[in-house]
Design an enzyme around this catalytic site. Structure first.
Site, PDB file in Angstrom:
ATOM      1  N   ASP A   1     -25.651 103.177 -70.944  1.00  0.00           N
ATOM      2  CA  ASP A   1     -24.660 103.674 -71.895  1.00  0.00           C
ATOM      3  C   ASP A   1     -23.935 102.475 -72.466  1.00  0.00           C
ATOM      4  O   ASP A   1     -23.563 101.569 -71.717  1.00  0.00           O
ATOM      5  CB  ASP A   1     -23.653 104.567 -71.173  1.00  0.00           C
ATOM      6  CG  ASP A   1     -24.159 105.988 -71.083  1.00  0.00           C
ATOM      7  OD1 ASP A   1     -24.790 106.437 -72.059  1.00  0.00           O
ATOM      8  OD2 ASP A   1     -23.938 106.626 -70.048  1.00  0.00           O
TER       9      ASP A   1
ATOM     10  N   GLU B   1      -6.774 100.806 -78.358  1.00  0.00           N
ATOM     11  CA  GLU B   1      -6.915  99.974 -79.553  1.00  0.00           C
ATOM     12  C   GLU B   1      -5.592  99.300 -79.874  1.00  0.00           C
ATOM     13  O   GLU B   1      -5.535  98.094 -80.157  1.00  0.00           O
ATOM     14  CB  GLU B   1      -7.350 100.817 -80.769  1.00  0.00           C
ATOM     15  CG  GLU B   1      -8.787 101.287 -80.729  1.00  0.00           C
ATOM     16  CD  GLU B   1      -8.961 102.595 -79.967  1.00  0.00           C
ATOM     17  OE1 GLU B   1      -7.982 103.059 -79.344  1.00  0.00           O
ATOM     18  OE2 GLU B   1     -10.085 103.144 -79.970  1.00  0.00           O
TER      19      GLU B   1
ATOM     20  N   LYS C   1      -0.101 100.464 -89.844  1.00  0.00           N
ATOM     21  CA  LYS C   1      -1.510 100.057 -89.766  1.00  0.00           C
ATOM     22  C   LYS C   1      -2.326 101.335 -89.713  1.00  0.00           C
ATOM     23  O   LYS C   1      -1.863 102.376 -89.226  1.00  0.00           O
ATOM     24  CB  LYS C   1      -1.761  99.200 -88.514  1.00  0.00           C
ATOM     25  CG  LYS C   1      -1.658  99.969 -87.205  1.00  0.00           C
ATOM     26  CD  LYS C   1      -2.465  99.300 -86.133  1.00  0.00           C
ATOM     27  CE  LYS C   1      -2.729 100.258 -84.960  1.00  0.00           C
ATOM     28  NZ  LYS C   1      -1.547 100.779 -84.307  1.00  0.00           N
TER      29      LYS C   1
ATOM     30  N   ALA D   1      -3.824 113.000 -87.343  1.00  0.00           N
ATOM     31  CA  ALA D   1      -5.119 113.133 -87.995  1.00  0.00           C
ATOM     32  C   ALA D   1      -4.973 113.193 -89.502  1.00  0.00           C
ATOM     33  O   ALA D   1      -5.869 112.809 -90.242  1.00  0.00           O
ATOM     34  CB  ALA D   1      -5.839 114.369 -87.470  1.00  0.00           C
ATOM     35  N   THR D   2      -3.832 113.680 -89.993  1.00  0.00           N
ATOM     36  CA  THR D   2      -3.669 113.795 -91.441  1.00  0.00           C
ATOM     37  C   THR D   2      -3.267 112.464 -92.069  1.00  0.00           C
ATOM     38  O   THR D   2      -3.821 112.057 -93.074  1.00  0.00           O
ATOM     39  CB  THR D   2      -2.629 114.873 -91.794  1.00  0.00           C
ATOM     40  OG1 THR D   2      -1.515 114.694 -90.913  1.00  0.00           O
ATOM     41  CG2 THR D   2      -3.213 116.261 -91.638  1.00  0.00           C
ATOM     42  N   THR D   3      -2.309 111.753 -91.456  1.00  0.00           N
ATOM     43  CA  THR D   3      -1.887 110.486 -92.060  1.00  0.00           C
ATOM     44  C   THR D   3      -2.834 109.346 -91.717  1.00  0.00           C
ATOM     45  O   THR D   3      -2.986 108.410 -92.485  1.00  0.00           O
ATOM     46  CB  THR D   3      -0.480 110.092 -91.566  1.00  0.00           C
ATOM     47  OG1 THR D   3      -0.543 109.928 -90.142  1.00  0.00           O
ATOM     48  CG2 THR D   3       0.542 111.154 -91.904  1.00  0.00           C
TER      49      THR D   3
ATOM     50  N   PHE E   1       0.470 108.216 -84.712  1.00  0.00           N
ATOM     51  CA  PHE E   1      -0.781 108.455 -85.434  1.00  0.00           C
ATOM     52  C   PHE E   1      -1.006 109.946 -85.523  1.00  0.00           C
ATOM     53  O   PHE E   1      -0.756 110.687 -84.580  1.00  0.00           O
ATOM     54  CB  PHE E   1      -1.932 107.801 -84.656  1.00  0.00           C
ATOM     55  CG  PHE E   1      -3.272 108.050 -85.277  1.00  0.00           C
ATOM     56  CD1 PHE E   1      -3.752 107.201 -86.254  1.00  0.00           C
ATOM     57  CD2 PHE E   1      -4.047 109.141 -84.897  1.00  0.00           C
ATOM     58  CE1 PHE E   1      -4.992 107.431 -86.841  1.00  0.00           C
ATOM     59  CE2 PHE E   1      -5.277 109.377 -85.478  1.00  0.00           C
ATOM     60  CZ  PHE E   1      -5.762 108.514 -86.452  1.00  0.00           C
TER      61      PHE E   1
END
Lengths: 580, 708
Positions: free
Chosen positions: B308, B349, B416, B390-392, B388
């Site tokens: 993997d 991240e 970012k 999902a839309t922006t 964060f």
């Protein structure tokens, strides 16, 4: 094979010990010319080197072809064989055994009925024990001769009985090795080809044509070929001498080419009509070695990797060259020592010609002799035994040499494979418990037959009396007899008388099981390889080619086969040769 | 190996003298028979007062020692597992389980929905597969099972030795729990998947003890070869008796037995079981449990590794690898802003961006001034964290006026995020995407990386400061390991859910031979089948339930202990550390096991040459003095020669026990190199060593007899 002591015609006798004027003569005649021996070996290397690839290619093509010759089709139709049938290994084996057993029975009856059959030269029925032993001997490619041919067998049995078996038994050997190679090459099948087709092709397309050419060459070198009976000559002294003639060259060629060894004359290739001079001697050695040394090339082609063939060839050749050199040295250094006076050695061949022949004949399963091996100096005689004890793999009999070496390769692969960290595989086929069982039994068969036969014989005084020589030499004669029989060689220390019922039967059993047990195991091994899927080669796979593997294989051959006999050899030739 | 382990192993070794146990090793069984025979002969000679009695007794003693040493080797190997098994057994104390009955408690009796079922306390051993139990903090989990409700931290140190607790929760790939481990917090409902006596812990105990040890296929094949060699030599020596009688040189039975024992492959015969046990043990030491010795052997044969990508070849997540500043923006400016925007971002991240900003790895970005803000300083209470979504598809901070990182007079926004999202954010605020940054974004995407744009807005104008390059980072040393594997003839295939471009880039960087992109669990199975079809043996790791079919199909399937019980059930090995990289070590351990077996076989067989030269002249020298020539070692007397060979034969077993336990070191080299090395060391060495050893023992013996 036999020289002096065939069929009770009189043993070599018990030679005198101590100083003897003859020794001086022998020492002179058996002086080794190392340069001459090296030259003869070189000639053979050049000749065999030139021919082994073309012949190997021809052999591979012959056994891979799908086409049948018209004469072959006729034979198949006549015998009701379906040449297209691909046989399961068990069917292949059954066909082979059935064919061989029938051959033994036919050959046995042929000898018993000689008196009433044509072309008997006035010779009558053969003694049943001798006939039985001879039938087994020729069908097993051994050609142990417990009789004196000139006084026992006429043209009929010689040509239609023995010579036919000389072709067929060699063809059987070829068939077995071809089947084993197919087992390694094929994947996910249990079928190994068709025994009848392989047998027919081996005899008709391989052995017959080479024999015809070979016979012509032999005639040119001076070997006799005629239909004349026994000539009677009056010598200058007025005495009369009977000289038997006959179709010698045609018998001689297959005797050698098929690594059979059964001579037309009792004196075998020491007889001037069979082997008149140094040139014929060299050519006869060439004939012995031709097919066995070409089989690796056939193997390389059939498995699609010539390097595989070259590696096995180099192992065979190394043993052959080293052994020939040692034999030459032993003959010269110990000429006239031990019980040997040199009376059975041919001065026209000298140490070189004798060493060359004696080594080739015992390293193959030929057993033809150009000297009485019983008369070899003890260590040279011991070397002849060691050659056979190696399992006759350098280069070995027609077919049997290569399959013997391939089985030992499986052992080398097993040990070597582990040493590189893989469960072992040979040409992409796993060597697991099932394969090792077959190989293990194979390794056991011959030593058991040799040692058990020898032990039984020497522990029963009535049997031991067959080898009347004193001390270790008598023991050597028995050991040699069983080594020769179980390895299907056929040469002998002629001092032994093996025509009695007990010894004739024991030796016949040794020949029979020494031939067909290994064959059965080899075919079973081929079947178990064929069934498997092929594993691709990677950098992590043990390579079965190259010098490294050759060394490993050579060590396996020496340690697993020859060392087994070390104690027995110590009691025989070593004890005799090192007598102070 | 020390005195303590020896003392512990001795009783076990003695109990193994039972002929019914010994018969499983044909070689050592033969030695046992020979020892019994020699004992009888020695007793007879002692009674008769024979002159050779002392010699016979000495040989007999050493023959018994040979048998004992063989058993001792096996016992020592087993003893190492025993200690471990005992500590495991302590975890298997009988627990009372809180079993939930299937019957519902009448409605209304309890308000709490969690207690709608009735519970009963039963002994853990009474649980059957399918039972549902409740385990709360502080309790031991009674048996293996899957969490069907709840989440808990579990202490698995009893099994893994790892003290940090792990999270186990219902659903997903972390639902399996192991009997004998302890729930540290919260409460979980577990469906039992293993009956008492068949739990993971039970299997582990029997494995480390070697109780369920069966001969592996290769061991059987080797034993067949050894048996055949034994029979050959027994035949050779048994027939030697009548032969030598014929020559009036019949040696005593003791001498013949001594010869047999010296010639049969006792060294490897004695060490085969120890080698096998030690191989398993080496896996256990590495915290890998194999269900059978066969699996270890197969591991040595593996020709294809399915790996993997995530977690094995690369770190689990994408990491920041570079900052690329827009024209007119200093690197420091970009890095500082990128760092600010990620300070509150707890995703891997985000953390990797902060790490890279603090400890830049490549020369392209400079280290920030030591005056950079710490997280607590920067994230003061008045800072608005933009999470964060999902839309922006952006995250960042709004820094109020007066904030240390906001020199201006309006709220400073740092962001970012994904390219298109940030571009829109900037263009809505009067900024634009510089051409060179557009190019950089394209480049990063082209090589399989992920570009994140960094922007700031000071109330007047928004501008893009640069790009953060996020990439999968190949673990250090992977390329070298794959090169090693290639040299060993092992093909590596990387499996990843990434798209082709990303996968190809990582594959090239890591140096794997092949990859499967956008792979589904079905793809894994298909790859395995295809590889096997072409005759290759495949190893893989997996943890999820959907990996189970592939794990079962693979020749060597290694399940992560953190994975589901379905995966563990399907695999033939479980890695307690859940480290997928270990697959490579497992292959090495398998190979080392086979190499040890092969090398010691070679050594054992090669020994015979010298032994012949010691014993054969001694046997017959009296009758045939000429055979004294074969006494090339110049041994002092026939009796000493035979005794020396027997003593060497016994002692060599003891000498080689540590090697058998440790294993011949496996080196990642090609087969040809491995063969030439091992052939030289164990083949040639095996031929020479006994010449020296026997000579030395003879010197000692003759010294003793002079003194005596």
């Amino acid at each position: 094979m036999d020289y002096f002591g065939a069929g009770g015609t009189g043993a070599a006798g018990v030679p005198a010990r101590g100083p003897h004027p003859a020794r001086e003569v022998v020492n002179a005649a058996m002086e080794l010319n190392a340069f001459a021996l090296a030259t003869q070996i070189a000639v053979l290397i050049v000749a065999l080197g030139a021919l082994h690839q073309p012949l190997g290619k021809y052999l591979a093509a012959t056994f891979s072809s799908h086409k049948h010759l018209a004469v072959e089709r006729g034979l198949y139709r006549l015998s009701g064989v379906d040449p297209q049938a691909d046989q399961h290994w068990k069917v292949y084996l059954r066909s082979l055994l059935a064919f061989s057993v029938v051959s033994i029975v036919v050959l046995f009856l042929f000898q018993l009925l000689q008196g009433v059959l044509p072309f008997n030269q006035g010779l009558g029925s053969v003694d049943p024990w001798v006939a039985m032993n001879t039938a087994v001997s020729f069908v097993t490619n051994t050609n142990w001769q417990t009789y004196a041919p000139e006084t026992t067998l006429g043209f009929g049995v010689q040509m239609l009985g023995l010579a036919v078996q000389n072709f067929l038994s060699a063809a059987v050997g070829l068939a077995v090795v071809v089947a084993l190679i197919r087992g390694l090459v094929r994947a996910q099948t249990s079928n190994l080809g068709n025994f009848w087709v392989d047998l027919t092709r081996g005899a008709l397309r391989v052995l017959l044509p080479i024999s015809i050419i070979g016979a012509l060459v032999l005639i040119i070198t001076g070997v006799v070929q005629n239909w004349g009976g026994t000539d009677i000559h009056t010598l200058v002294t007025g005495a009369q001498q009977t000289v038997p003639g006959g179709p010698v060259a045609s018998q001689e060629v297959i005797k050698l080419l098929g690594t059979n060894g059964g001579g037309y004359f009792n004196a075998n290739s020491a007889h001037p009509f069979e082997n008149p001079n140094a040139l014929s001697n060299l050519f006869e050695v060439f004939l012995i070695l031709l097919i066995p040394f070409s089989l690796p090339a056939m193997y390389g082609r059939m498995v699609g990797d010539k390097r595989q063939g070259y590696t096995l060839l180099s192992v065979m050749a190394a043993f052959w060259i080293i052994s020939t050199a040692l034999m030459g040295w032993a003959l010269a250094a110990f000429a006239g020592t031990g019980t040997s006076l040199g009376e059975g050695l041919e001065q026209r061949f000298g140490a070189n010609g004798t060493a060359l022949f004696a080594t080739a004949t015992t390293l193959t399963s030929t057993g033809a002799v150009n000297a009485a091996h019983d008369s070899l100096p003890p260590l040279a005689g011991g070397l002849a035994m060691v050659n056979m004890m190696l399992g006759e793999i350098a280069p070995g009999g027609v077919g049997s040499g290569l399959y013997g070496l391939l089985v030992l390769s499986v052992v080398a692969v097993f040990i070597g494979g582990l040493m590189v960290g893989r469960t072992p595989e040979m040409l992409g086929k796993k060597v697991g418990a099932a394969q090792m069982k077959l190989v293990a039994i194979y390794i056991l068969v011959t030593p058991t037959l040799v040692l058990l036969g020898t032990a039984i014989t020497v522990s029963i005084p009535a049997l031991a009396a067959a080898a009347p020589a004193e001390g270790p030499h008598g023991f050597s004669e028995v050991l040699y007899a069983f080594t020769s029989a179980a390895n299907n060689n056929g040469s002998a220390f002629g001092g032994i008388t093996s025509s009695g019922p007990a010894l004739a039967t024991m030796l016949a059993l040794a020949m029979f099981f020494g031939r067909f047990l290994p064959i059965a195991l080899v075919l079973a091994l081929a079947g178990s390889f064929a069934k498997q899927r092929k594993i691709p080669n990677t950098a992590g796979t043990l390579a079965t080619h190259g010098p490294l593997f050759a060394v490993l294989l050579g060590a396996v051959v020496l340690i697993l086969t020859a060392l087994t006999y070390f104690p027995a050899l110590a009691l025989g030739p070593a004890a005799e040769g090192l007598l102070k | 190996m020390n005195l303590t382990t020896l003392r512990a192993a001795l009783p076990l070794a003695l109990s193994k003298l039972n002929p019914r146990l010994m018969i499983h090793s044909p070689v050592m069984f033969t030695v046992l028979i020979g020892s019994i025979l020699c004992t009888a002969v020695s007793i007879q000679q002692l009674i008769l007062g024979s002159s050779t009695a002392v010699f016979s007794v000495s040989v007999t003693v050493w023959l018994w020692l040979t048998v004992l040493f063989g058993n001792l080797a096996e016992s020592i190997a087993e003893g190492r597992g025993k200690a471990q098994a005992d500590s495991l057994r302590s975890a298997r104390t009988s627990v009372m389980a809180r079993r939930r009955s299937s019957a519902l408690v009448p409605a209304g009796q309890f308000a709490d929905t969690q207690q709608r079922y009735s519970e009963e306390m039963v002994p853990g051993t009474d649980l059957v597969v399918g039972d549902v139990v409740i385990v709360v903090a502080g309790e031991l989990i009674p048996s293996d099972g899957d969490v069907i409700e709840g989440l808990a931290s579990v202490d698995e140190s009893a099994i893994t030795g790892e003290s940090a607790p792990v999270i186990r929760e219902s659903g997903g790939d972390r639902s399996s729990v192991t009997g004998g481990t302890m729930v540290l917090s919260d409460r979980i409902v577990v469906r039992i998947t293993a009956a008492s006596g068949k739990t993971f812990l039970d299997r582990m105990i029997s494995l480390v003890e070697g109780a369920t040890r069966q001969k592996t296929p290769n061991e059987i094949a080797l034993n067949v070869l050894l048996a055949s060699l034994t029979i050959v030599f027994v035949v050779a020596i048994m027939t030697l008796a009548p032969m030598s009688a014929f020559a009036n040189a019949l040696p005593s039975p003791v001498v013949l037995v001594a010869l047999v024992v010296c010639l049969i492959p006792t060294t490897i015969g004695a060490l085969v079981p120890a080698i096998g046990i030690a191989g398993m043990d080496r896996l256990i030491q590495r915290n890998v449990l194999a269900t059978s010795g066969r699996a270890v052997e197969t591991a040595g044969d593996v020709t294809t590794l399915l790996l993997d990508k995530t977690g094995t070849i690369t770190y689990g997540n994408r990491r920041a690898v570079a900052f690329i500043a827009a024209d007119g923006i200093s690197a420091n400016q970009l890095i500082e802003t990128a760092r600010l925007s990620s300070l509150a971002d707890e995703t891997p991240e985000g953390r990797s961006i902060v790490e890279l900003a603090d400890f830049p790895t490549d020369g392209g970005s400079e280290r920030l001034d030591s005056g950079a803000l710490g997280a607590t300083q920067a994230l003061s209470a008045d800072v608005e964290v933009i999470e964060f979504s999902a839309t922006t598809r952006m995250s960042g901070l709004n820094l109020p006026v007066g904030h240390l990182a906001n020199p201006g007079s309006t709220v400073r926004e740092v962001r970012k995020g994904a390219g298109s999202a940030v571009e829109r954010y900037v263009s809505e605020r009067g900024g634009s995407l510089p051409a060179e940054i557009h190019q950089a974004v394209e480049n990063i995407s082209g090589t399989g990386g992920t570009p994140l744009l960094v922007a700031s807005y000071d109330g007047e104008r928004a501008q893009i400061l640069g790009v953060i390059h996020l990439a999968d980072v190949v673990k250090p040393g992977m390329k070298e390991r794959f090169a090693e594997l290639r040299a060993m003839g092992i093909k590596t295939i990387m499996i990843t859910g990434d798209n082709k471009i990303t996968a190809a880039a990582i594959a090239a960087e890591a140096g794997v031979d092949d990859f499967v992109a956008e792979a589904t669990p079905e793809d894994k199975l298909a790859v395995i089948k295809a590889e096997q079809e072409s005759g290759r043996l495949v190893a893989m790791t997996g943890d999820g339930t959907n990996d189970a079919p592939a794990l079962a199909a693979a020749d060597v399937g290694v399940a992560m202990n953190s994975g589901t019980s379905a995966a563990k059930e399907a695999a033939n090995m479980v890695d307690l550390d859940s480290d997928p990289t270990k697959l490579i070590d497992i292959v090495g351990i398998g190979k080392a096991l086979l190499i040890t077996r092969g090398s010691l076989t070679t050594f054992s067989v090669a020994n015979d040459v010298a032994k012949y030269f010691a014993i054969v002249p001694a046997l017959f020298a009296a009758t045939f003095p000429g055979l004294g020539l074969l006494n090339i070692m110049g041994l002092s007397s026939p009796q000493n020669a035979i005794l020396s060979a027997v003593i060497f034969n016994a002692l060599i077993i003891v000498v080689l026990v540590p090697l058998a336990l440790r294993g011949v070191k496996y080196r990642a080299v090609s087969a040809a190199q491995a063969l030439s090395r091992n052939l030289l060391v164990y083949g040639l060495g095996g031929m020479i060593a006994p010449f020296i050893g026997i000579k030395l023992i003879d010197l000692v013996l003759s010294a003793i007899s002079t003194i005596g």
